[in-house]
Design an enzyme around this catalytic site. Sequence first.
Site, PDB file in Angstrom:
ATOM      1  N   ALA A  64     -23.620  12.754  37.928  1.00 32.73           N
ATOM      2  CA  ALA A  64     -24.678  12.335  37.017  1.00 32.73           C
ATOM      3  C   ALA A  64     -24.371  10.967  36.411  1.00 32.73           C
ATOM      4  O   ALA A  64     -23.216  10.573  36.256  1.00 32.73           O
ATOM      5  CB  ALA A  64     -24.849  13.366  35.904  1.00 32.73           C
ATOM      6  N   GLY A 104     -22.732  16.266  40.239  1.00 32.14           N
ATOM      7  CA  GLY A 104     -24.070  16.484  40.764  1.00 32.14           C
ATOM      8  C   GLY A 104     -24.219  16.089  42.217  1.00 32.14           C
ATOM      9  O   GLY A 104     -25.056  16.641  42.939  1.00 32.14           O
ATOM     10  N   GLU A 127     -17.248  18.328  36.051  1.00 27.98           N
ATOM     11  CA  GLU A 127     -17.878  18.479  34.733  1.00 27.98           C
ATOM     12  C   GLU A 127     -16.901  18.934  33.657  1.00 27.98           C
ATOM     13  O   GLU A 127     -16.958  18.476  32.509  1.00 27.98           O
ATOM     14  CB  GLU A 127     -19.056  19.465  34.823  1.00 27.98           C
ATOM     15  CG  GLU A 127     -20.256  18.959  35.584  1.00 27.98           C
ATOM     16  CD  GLU A 127     -20.165  19.182  37.086  1.00 27.98           C
ATOM     17  OE1 GLU A 127     -21.148  18.920  37.789  1.00 27.98           O
ATOM     18  OE2 GLU A 127     -19.079  19.615  37.556  1.00 27.98           O
TER      19      GLU A 127
END
Length: 252
Positions: A64, A104, A127
Amino acid sequence: MAVVEVEKPQDGVAIVRLNRPEVRNALNTEVRELLASAVESLNQDDEVGAIVLTGGDTVFAVGADLGEQADRDVVGAIRAYTHQAFWYSGKPVIAAVNGDAFGGGNEFILQCDFVIASGSARFAQTEVTIGLVPGGGATQRLPQAIGRQNALYALLTGLPLSADDAFRLGYVSEVVKGNAIDRAVDLAALVASRPRLAVRQIKEVVRLGLDASFEAGIALERRGYQLMFGTQDLREGFASVKEGRAPKFAGN
């Protein structure tokens, strides 16, 4: 310069390419929307039988766009645009991965039907390293792909898997020398040459069967088998075997 490019390198095949090299193909809302739009359009294109998803020659996607996410509150996170377009694509999607596929980026690969990787490819769900939980399906799809314990190892440490380790775990179908895109396109062309109704039905039965009981999955498979007896391509397949020639499938 388009941040998502679509090209058709040969009959039956489309490539969807991430193109934000200045930020290592970080995924912002614009990219996500364009990816979904591209897949939707290609699913309506009768000339396309299979799709290849790829990034750059040295990086697939680092995840992301943190610049876009850093100032979000809970409401902003709820409203953030996500999609499962590759997962629900009626046409097969092959991931061609060179370099890093993190966060992502790896979650988009998890939506694909199989993965071709260069030897330099790495796969990670990063993440947890910034205090985030994956939001694109990794907590559900990664255990299906590599097993619960291997998935938790990846999710809880944030450490990358090499291409060879991903192959060993069954996540990657082939590891190739050099750029993965050439082999992925060749395989996409092969898949696109198969009877398209059968390909679509196989993909759908496998996807739905993952979330069903074994008995329900077998029933779905049986129904798919039966439906093919209403297609001209199956008649052509039978005839080609009987006559000792190559089949000429028309997609009906």
